[in-house]
Scaffold this motif. Structure first.
Motif, mmCIF file in Angstrom:
data_model
loop_
_atom_site.group_PDB
_atom_site.id
_atom_site.type_symbol
_atom_site.label_atom_id
_atom_site.label_comp_id
_atom_site.label_asym_id
_atom_site.label_seq_id
_atom_site.Cartn_x
_atom_site.Cartn_y
_atom_site.Cartn_z
ATOM 1 N N LEU A 68 24.082 -0.770 -47.453
ATOM 2 C CA LEU A 68 24.696 0.533 -47.183
ATOM 3 C C LEU A 68 24.794 0.733 -45.676
ATOM 4 N N PRO A 69 25.982 1.035 -45.158
ATOM 5 C CA PRO A 69 26.129 1.216 -43.703
ATOM 6 C C PRO A 69 25.261 2.356 -43.180
ATOM 7 N N LEU A 70 24.762 2.188 -41.980
ATOM 8 C CA LEU A 70 23.964 3.238 -41.360
ATOM 9 C C LEU A 70 24.766 4.521 -41.198
ATOM 10 N N GLN A 71 26.063 4.372 -40.948
ATOM 11 C CA GLN A 71 26.924 5.555 -40.805
ATOM 12 C C GLN A 71 26.933 6.380 -42.091
ATOM 13 N N LYS A 72 26.851 5.700 -43.237
ATOM 14 C CA LYS A 72 26.842 6.404 -44.521
ATOM 15 C C LYS A 72 25.560 7.203 -44.688
ATOM 16 N N ILE A 73 24.455 6.617 -44.240
ATOM 17 C CA ILE A 73 23.188 7.349 -44.300
ATOM 18 C C ILE A 73 23.255 8.591 -43.419
ATOM 19 N N ALA A 74 23.818 8.432 -42.211
ATOM 20 C CA ALA A 74 23.968 9.581 -41.308
ATOM 21 C C ALA A 74 24.866 10.651 -41.919
ATOM 22 N N GLU A 75 25.881 10.230 -42.636
ATOM 23 C CA GLU A 75 26.798 11.180 -43.266
ATOM 24 C C GLU A 75 26.108 11.964 -44.382
ATOM 25 N N LEU A 76 25.387 11.262 -45.262
ATOM 26 C CA LEU A 76 24.787 11.890 -46.437
ATOM 27 C C LEU A 76 23.610 12.789 -46.101
ATOM 28 N N THR A 77 22.940 12.501 -45.000
ATOM 29 C CA THR A 77 21.759 13.289 -44.616
ATOM 30 C C THR A 77 22.018 14.181 -43.408
ATOM 31 N N GLY A 78 23.217 14.070 -42.827
ATOM 32 C CA GLY A 78 23.526 14.840 -41.631
ATOM 33 C C GLY A 78 24.837 15.592 -41.719
ATOM 34 N N ALA A 79 25.933 14.874 -41.528
ATOM 35 C CA ALA A 79 27.232 15.538 -41.413
ATOM 36 C C ALA A 79 27.624 16.292 -42.676
ATOM 37 N N LYS A 80 27.449 15.662 -43.845
ATOM 38 C CA LYS A 80 27.904 16.332 -45.071
ATOM 39 C C LYS A 80 27.092 17.578 -45.405
ATOM 40 N N PRO A 81 25.753 17.522 -45.397
ATOM 41 C CA PRO A 81 25.042 18.782 -45.636
ATOM 42 C C PRO A 81 25.299 19.821 -44.558
ATOM 43 N N ALA A 82 25.469 19.383 -43.308
ATOM 44 C CA ALA A 82 25.761 20.342 -42.237
ATOM 45 C C ALA A 82 27.080 21.058 -42.501
ATOM 46 N N LYS A 83 28.077 20.319 -42.933
ATOM 47 C CA LYS A 83 29.376 20.932 -43.240
ATOM 48 C C LYS A 83 29.280 21.834 -44.468
ATOM 49 N N LEU A 84 28.581 21.367 -45.482
ATOM 50 C CA LEU A 84 28.476 22.134 -46.724
ATOM 51 C C LEU A 84 27.810 23.487 -46.497
ATOM 52 N N PHE A 85 26.804 23.510 -45.628
ATOM 53 C CA PHE A 85 26.029 24.734 -45.432
ATOM 54 C C PHE A 85 26.361 25.465 -44.131
ATOM 55 N N GLY A 86 27.483 25.117 -43.509
ATOM 56 C CA GLY A 86 27.969 25.857 -42.359
ATOM 57 C C GLY A 86 27.195 25.625 -41.075
ATOM 58 N N LEU A 87 26.572 24.467 -40.935
ATOM 59 C CA LEU A 87 25.770 24.161 -39.748
ATOM 60 C C LEU A 87 26.463 23.197 -38.793
ATOM 61 N N PHE A 88 27.559 22.614 -39.209
ATOM 62 C CA PHE A 88 28.277 21.615 -38.410
ATOM 63 C C PHE A 88 29.213 22.326 -37.424
ATOM 64 N N PRO A 89 29.351 21.827 -36.184
ATOM 65 C CA PRO A 89 28.807 20.597 -35.607
ATOM 66 C C PRO A 89 27.513 20.801 -34.808
ATOM 67 N N ASN A 90 26.914 21.993 -34.883
ATOM 68 C CA ASN A 90 25.640 22.166 -34.172
ATOM 69 C C ASN A 90 24.581 21.217 -34.716
ATOM 70 N N LYS A 91 24.595 21.049 -36.025
ATOM 71 C CA LYS A 91 23.653 20.151 -36.687
ATOM 72 C C LYS A 91 24.421 19.021 -37.367
ATOM 73 N N GLY A 92 23.706 17.923 -37.625
ATOM 74 C CA GLY A 92 24.252 16.875 -38.486
ATOM 75 C C GLY A 92 25.072 15.802 -37.811
ATOM 76 N N THR A 93 25.193 15.839 -36.506
ATOM 77 C CA THR A 93 25.974 14.816 -35.815
ATOM 78 C C THR A 93 25.456 14.678 -34.382
ATOM 79 N N ILE A 94 25.956 13.665 -33.688
ATOM 80 C CA ILE A 94 25.603 13.469 -32.276
ATOM 81 C C ILE A 94 26.884 13.559 -31.468
ATOM 82 N N LYS A 95 27.128 14.724 -30.908
ATOM 83 C CA LYS A 95 28.312 14.983 -30.100
ATOM 84 C C LYS A 95 27.920 15.862 -28.929
ATOM 85 N N ALA A 96 28.672 15.809 -27.862
ATOM 86 C CA ALA A 96 28.444 16.737 -26.753
ATOM 87 C C ALA A 96 28.608 18.163 -27.263
ATOM 88 N N GLY A 97 27.631 18.990 -26.982
ATOM 89 C CA GLY A 97 27.643 20.370 -27.455
ATOM 90 C C GLY A 97 26.807 20.607 -28.696
#
Length: 450
Positions: A358-387
């Motif tokens: 399983l790609p590491l990116q998929k793990i980051a998505e399932l435990t970070g980006a997707k729950p962050a988006k689902l619960f209104g926390l993205f992009p503050n939470k769930g990813t590594i981006k400036a800001g």
């Protein structure tokens, strides 16, 4: 004055999209800059050498039971949040039940928030409950910041958090839809589970496999089909928690394809443990829905790989050791709940990445980006981006370790994963730019209450 508070240097930066090598500059709890392929030239007050290590977005565990303000003898926010920090998890969403009082009105949510502000060392968010008596409280809970609502379609096992009948859940879903929120459901059929359990117990059949057979996959499927029909009728956004089988996931994805706004979660224990573990480990491996056969574990991993699962969360549901004992071979009486929040990333790396590719990116998505988006926390939470918030987990994929009881930060150092060897070890966890866990040690002081 330094330009940055912390610089993480030379790490392999993992997001839901890419893996790149570079430096991360952190200022005032935020990711200020990411420099790829070269170094940040300025200095910082603190630096972390991540050469040869992978930097993940801090995980979001959207399904934990931390038992506070009351019933802290089961877990509590201090020990629970320490275990998350040790596992690279930087944000949790606490379920409304198992704590006393349950989070079913504004007054109880205030108590929950106050306790987390005093004791949690990671970011705390909250679910509200939907129970027969509180439909008029949903608006207050939503306005006070709950990220969604949780209901049980079958008895929860907690006397102060009642499951909902079909009329109540329908009315609740109409109100939740009006608020623009979402409903998470524990989907098992009361009729199927209760009738089968009564039959098994009457016959004196109370083994691990008898318990599992009393809560079959078809029980989940029946409840999921029913709640999806209510979602279609009410327009309520729906989230199915802890699906134990790909057969359940397939029903949910069929609904997605016809336009129903529904998502699905599974848990690390359904991706790593089987009914054989329930037989061998006793009450430590008892949960509802129960663990399934090995073929179901393999099929769930296929669902993960194919993008059929939206979120992976621990459903950390601890209890004192006395409640987990299997007495006289009766698996029906022990408390059902897995203590596993500290091991989520370890399981996904070991069973998912190393064993199944399983790609590491998929793990980051399932435990970070997707729950962050689902619960209104993205992009503050769930990813590594400036800001984004500087919530990060630094992992050594080259390190293996055997989980020992003394490694656990839970109030009760018990887990079905004790004794397992994991590949990939969390080295450092940062929450809002502050190091809270490093090299096996919690290093942030927690305010104690009298």
């Amino acid at each position: 004055m330094s330009t940055y508070d912390v610089i993480i240097r030379n790490g392999h930066i993992v997001t839901e999209e890419t893996i790149v090598q570079g430096d991360i500059g952190i200022k005032a709890g935020k990711i200020a800059v990411i420099v790829v392929g070269q170094s940040i030239e300025t200095e910082a007050e603190g630096e972390i050498n991540a050469k040869g290590l992978h930097v993940f977005p801090g995980l979001i565990d959207s399904h934990v039971h931390f038992n506070e303000p009351g019933r802290t003898e089961w877990e509590g926010l201090e020990t629970g949040s320490k275990s998350l920090a040790a596992g690279g998890i930087t944000t949790f969403i606490d379920m409304p039940l198992n704590s006393t009082p349950p989070t079913i009105n504004r007054e109880n949510l205030v108590l929950k928030k106050a306790a987390s502000e005093r004791k949690s060392m990671v970011n705390a968010r909250f679910w509200g409950g939907l129970v027969p008596e509180n439909i008029n409280d949903l608006k207050d809970l939503f306005e006070d910041g709950v990220l969604g609502f949780k209901a049980f379609m079958s008895p929860s096992g907690i006397t102060d958090f009642n499951h909902v009948d079909d009329v109540t859940i329908y009315k609740g879903m109409k109100e939740i839809a009006r608020l623009g929120s979402l409903l998470a459901v524990h989907a098992e059929s009361t009729v199927i589970c209760e009738q089968l359990a009564q039959e098994k117990i009457a016959e004196g059949h109370t083994s691990a496999r008898d318990f599992t057979a009393s809560r079959p996959i078809i029980s989940e499927i029946e409840a999921v089909r029913r709640i999806i029909s209510y979602a279609e009728a009410t327009g309520c956004k729906l989230h199915i928690v802890h699906a134990s089988s790909r057969k359940v996931v397939e029903v949910i994805n069929e609904a997605k394809h016809r336009g129903v706004d529904v998502t699905v979660e599974t848990c690390p224990h359904y991706l790593s443990l089987t009914v054989k573990d329930l037989e061998e480990k006793g009450g430590l491996a008892k949960c509802c829905p129960p663990l399934r056969d090995e073929s179901e574990v393999d099929d769930l991993w296929k669902a993960v790989a194919n993008g059929e699962i939206d979120v992976i969360a621990s459903d950390h549901s601890p209890a004192p050791p006395s409640m987990k004992e299997i007495k006289n071979g009766d698996y029906f009486k022990a408390w059902g709940g897995i203590s596993g929040a500290q091991s989520t990333l370890n399981i996904l790396l070991t069973e998912g990445h190393f064993k199944r590719g399983l790609p590491l990116q998929k793990i980051a998505e399932l435990t970070g980006a997707k729950p962050a988006k689902l619960f209104g926390l993205f992009p503050n939470k769930g990813t590594i981006k400036a800001g984004s918030d500087a919530d990060l987990a630094i992992v050594d994929l080259n390190k293996s370790f055997e989980l020992k009881k003394e490694d656990l930060y839970y109030r009760h150092q018990q887990s079905p994963y004790v004794g397992k060897t994991f590949n990939g070890k969390v080295i450092t966890t940062l929450v809002n730019g502050q190091v809270v866990f490093q090299n096996g040690e919690i290093i942030k002081e927690i305010e104690k209450t009298v």
